[in-house]
Design a protein around this motif. Structure first.
Motif, short mmCIF file in Angstrom:
data_model
loop_
_atom_site.label_atom_id
_atom_site.label_comp_id
_atom_site.label_asym_id
_atom_site.label_seq_id
_atom_site.Cartn_x
_atom_site.Cartn_y
_atom_site.Cartn_z
N PHE A 63 0.87 -1.36 -0.05
CA PHE A 63 0.04 0.10 0.07
C PHE A 63 0.95 1.09 -0.10
N GLY A 64 2.13 1.04 0.51
CA GLY A 64 2.98 2.29 0.53
C GLY A 64 3.89 2.40 -0.90
N ALA A 65 3.57 1.36 -1.74
CA ALA A 65 4.51 1.23 -2.88
C ALA A 65 3.71 2.05 -4.10
N VAL A 66 2.29 2.28 -3.93
CA VAL A 66 1.50 2.74 -5.21
C VAL A 66 1.80 4.26 -5.32
N ARG A 67 1.66 4.51 -6.45
CA ARG A 67 1.90 6.17 -6.64
C ARG A 67 0.68 6.74 -6.06
N ALA A 145 -7.18 -0.09 0.33
CA ALA A 145 -7.78 -1.18 1.02
C ALA A 145 -9.02 -1.41 0.28
N LEU A 146 -9.75 -0.71 -0.48
CA LEU A 146 -11.12 -1.02 -1.25
C LEU A 146 -10.63 -1.39 -2.61
N HIS A 147 -9.20 -1.52 -2.96
CA HIS A 147 -8.86 -1.93 -4.31
C HIS A 147 -7.35 -2.75 -4.18
N PRO A 148 -7.36 -3.74 -3.48
CA PRO A 148 -6.14 -4.42 -3.36
C PRO A 148 -5.53 -4.81 -4.81
N GLY A 149 -6.41 -5.39 -5.57
CA GLY A 149 -6.30 -5.98 -6.96
C GLY A 149 -5.65 -4.93 -7.94
N LYS A 150 -6.31 -3.83 -7.92
CA LYS A 150 -5.81 -2.56 -8.64
C LYS A 150 -4.35 -2.23 -8.27
N VAL A 151 -4.34 -2.15 -6.98
CA VAL A 151 -3.11 -1.45 -6.45
C VAL A 151 -1.93 -2.63 -6.72
N LEU A 152 -2.08 -3.85 -6.82
CA LEU A 152 -1.03 -4.83 -6.95
C LEU A 152 -0.81 -4.55 -8.66
N ALA A 153 -1.75 -4.48 -9.30
CA ALA A 153 -1.62 -4.42 -10.82
C ALA A 153 -0.63 -3.14 -11.14
N GLU A 154 -0.90 -2.08 -10.32
CA GLU A 154 -0.19 -0.83 -10.67
C GLU A 154 1.34 -1.03 -10.03
N ASP A 217 -9.26 -13.10 -3.79
CA ASP A 217 -9.95 -12.09 -4.40
C ASP A 217 -9.24 -10.82 -4.92
N ALA A 218 -7.95 -10.55 -4.15
CA ALA A 218 -7.20 -9.48 -4.52
C ALA A 218 -6.38 -9.76 -5.88
N GLU A 219 -5.82 -11.26 -5.97
CA GLU A 219 -5.21 -11.80 -7.32
C GLU A 219 -6.29 -11.79 -8.36
N ALA A 220 -7.59 -12.07 -8.22
CA ALA A 220 -8.42 -12.04 -9.21
C ALA A 220 -8.61 -10.62 -9.90
N GLY A 221 -8.70 -9.73 -8.78
CA GLY A 221 -8.75 -8.48 -9.35
C GLY A 221 -7.53 -7.87 -9.89
N PHE A 222 -6.29 -8.26 -9.52
CA PHE A 222 -5.31 -7.96 -10.31
C PHE A 222 -5.34 -8.74 -11.45
#
Length: 519
Positions: A63-67, A145-154, A217-222
């Motif tokens: 969560f601290g790594a995302v722009r 926290a609402l978008h862990p998959g999107k954050v992981l993708a970014e 769920d997070a990985e599916a979102g990713f």
């Protein structure tokens, strides 16, 4: 932080115990030429370090790594609000004292105010950034926290763009359920009894199952966000990603113990999780008071889960405002009591009692230290000669470069490598071996491509692959192919070697007087 006690006379730090290859020497000559280059020097150096293959990032908080700009865009898309007094992301509706996050799209002053609050953007370098840095997470935390998959993708895309192949990122799924279980059980200084109560009736297993579902769920979102498996897949789909479970050291003893137990259980039962870590400011009042107790928690739980790996933030301290007594033992206890396999930061090494023995122990055990230069400068004000980077290397302690929270710090791993090269005069072969170390000391399972102690003896391939590395002109034989097929670690290390061959071919041509590589 006052000046650390001086190191005794030491050999040249990090001397490469092998002669450079011809391709390495040409690439090093090109790097040396950039140190005295003309007006294009800055761009040329950035291009070199961006394209440099850099292995993996082993100290990274998701969560601290995302722009921060991406977080603002997510908050706007969700219709979230920003409390103008703090400024903190909050759920709608946007009542008095708040503004829609979407206002940041058009209002430049508001956007920059959020950027400053949620990151180190525009933070005065002469001021201590410690409190501001750690305060950012509560301000933007709702958004990722609402978008862990999107954050992981970014984040995965950003790591791949830095020419890295592997990421160990810190996450904490189901931590709220772990805290609830901890509160129900309460603290018991008898650690075996405490663990028995947590595990009774399958309660810890239930929390672990919830953590696995959240990760699913997070990985599916990713995969959806990154379009993995399609002809439009994003670069992050090619990245190898694993997780380190982070426990919060500033919480009550029962919560810290429960989160550590959950993380270790996941590390032994879910191949996506490899290790545990303790996070939050090491100089917080609870973290300081309970430090030794927490080290004993880790030691005990490792007897229950011996296959779980351990990496610990330790020595991320400065003398102001910490009592000098607290600078004397944190790294030592992480190594001696908790048996950590890696140390995160390790900045106060030379302030510790008998630090030379600790350094020798780390070298003998190949306990690596994870070094994020920008984070250390922003949080602790430690940089250059005040940083123990050279001291660790002189003692033979494995060193890996990392980013920590690059979104908050507004840095990237290319900058960390460039800083190391320019500040400590590193050669290209030394940089290459730092990149190799980031995979050698990763927790990715499987046998290594390298034999022995690479920090001491150099990176020598195991017998199965001797003389067959990428660039050798020989295809890997049956034994080498078997190693690469059976070991996730060796497979990524092989990809790193292939990337280095390509890199040296490109920049070696420049040293030989041929065309300058494109940006």
């Amino acid at each position: 932080m006052p000046a650390a006690p001086p190191a005794t006379a030491l050999p040249r730090p990090g001397a490469v115990p092998r002669p450079p290859t011809e391709a390495e020497a040409r690439t090093d000559a090109y790097l040396a030429s950039l140190r005295t280059a003309g007006p294009d020097r800055s761009r040329a150096l950035r291009r070199f370090f961006l394209k440099l293959p850099k292995g993996g990032d082993l100290h990274n908080h998701l969560f601290g790594a995302v722009r921060t700009e991406y977080l603002i865009a997510l908050a706007a898309g969700d219709g979230l609000c920003v409390d103008t007094a703090t400024p903190t992301a909050v759920v709608p509706p946007c009542g008095p004292g708040t503004r829609p996050a979407a206002d940041a799209r058009d209002d430049r002053d508001f956007r920059e105010a959020v950027l400053r609050a949620w990151s180190m953007y525009d933070f005065p370098p002469e001021r201590s950034g410690h409190d501001h840095f750690f305060a950012t997470f509560d301000k933007f935390g709702l958004v990722p926290a609402l978008h862990p998959g999107k954050v992981l993708a970014e984040v995965a895309d950003s790591v791949a763009a830095q020419h890295q192949l592997y990421l160990e990122t810190m996450v904490n799924p189901a931590s709220d359920r772990a805290e609830q279980l901890a509160d129900e059980v309460g603290w018991d200084p008898d650690l075996p009894e405490m663990y028995s109560r947590l595990a009774a009736g399958g309660r810890l297993d239930q929390v672990a199952a919830e953590a696995r579902r959240a990760t699913d769920d997070a990985e599916a979102g990713f995969r959806t966000e990154a379009r993995c498996g399609t002809d439009r897949s994003r670069p992050g789909c090619r990245l190898t990603v694993r997780y380190v479970y982070q426990a919060f050291r500033g919480e009550s003893r029962e919560r810290v113990f429960t989160e550590l137990a959950l993380g270790m259980r996941l590390a032994e039962t879910d191949p996506r999780f490899l290790a545990v870590n303790l996070v939050q400011p090491e100089d917080g009042p609870v973290a300081l008071a309970d430090y030794t107790v927490q080290m004993r928690m880790v030691r005990f739980l490792h007897t229950v889960y011996p296959r779980a790996h351990v990496t610990l933030h330790a020595g991320e301290l400065r003398a102001d405002p910490v009592d000098p007594e607290d600078l004397r033992f944190h790294i030592r206890e992480a190594v001696d009591i908790a048996g950590t396999e890696r140390v995160g930061h390790g900045v106060d090494l030379r302030h510790e009692d008998d630090w030379q023995r600790t350094a020798r122990t780390m070298a003998a055990r190949q306990t690596a230290v994870e070094v994020p230069f920008t984070s250390n400068a922003q949080i602790l004000g430690v940089r250059g000669a005040a940083h123990p980077f050279d001291t660790y290397r002189a003692y033979g302690v494995p060193v890996v470069l990392a980013t920590d929270d690059p979104g908050v710090s507004r840095t990237d791993i290319s900058h960390e490598y460039q800083y190391a090269a320019e500040t400590y005069g590193l050669t290209y072969p030394e940089l290459k071996d730092l990149a190799r170390a980031s995979l050698q000391y990763a927790f990715l399972p499987g046998d290594s491509l390298w034999q022995g102690n690479p920090t001491r003896d150099g990176y020598r391939p195991v017998a199965a692959c001797a003389g067959q590395l990428p660039g050798s002109g020989r295809a890997p034989g049956a034994e080498c192919r078997a190693l690469l097929g059976a070991s996730a670690k060796a497979a990524v290390q092989w990809r790193e070697e292939a990337a280095s061959v390509s890199f040296e071919r490109t920049f070696g041509r420049v040293a030989a007087g041929r065309a300058v590589p494109s940006a």
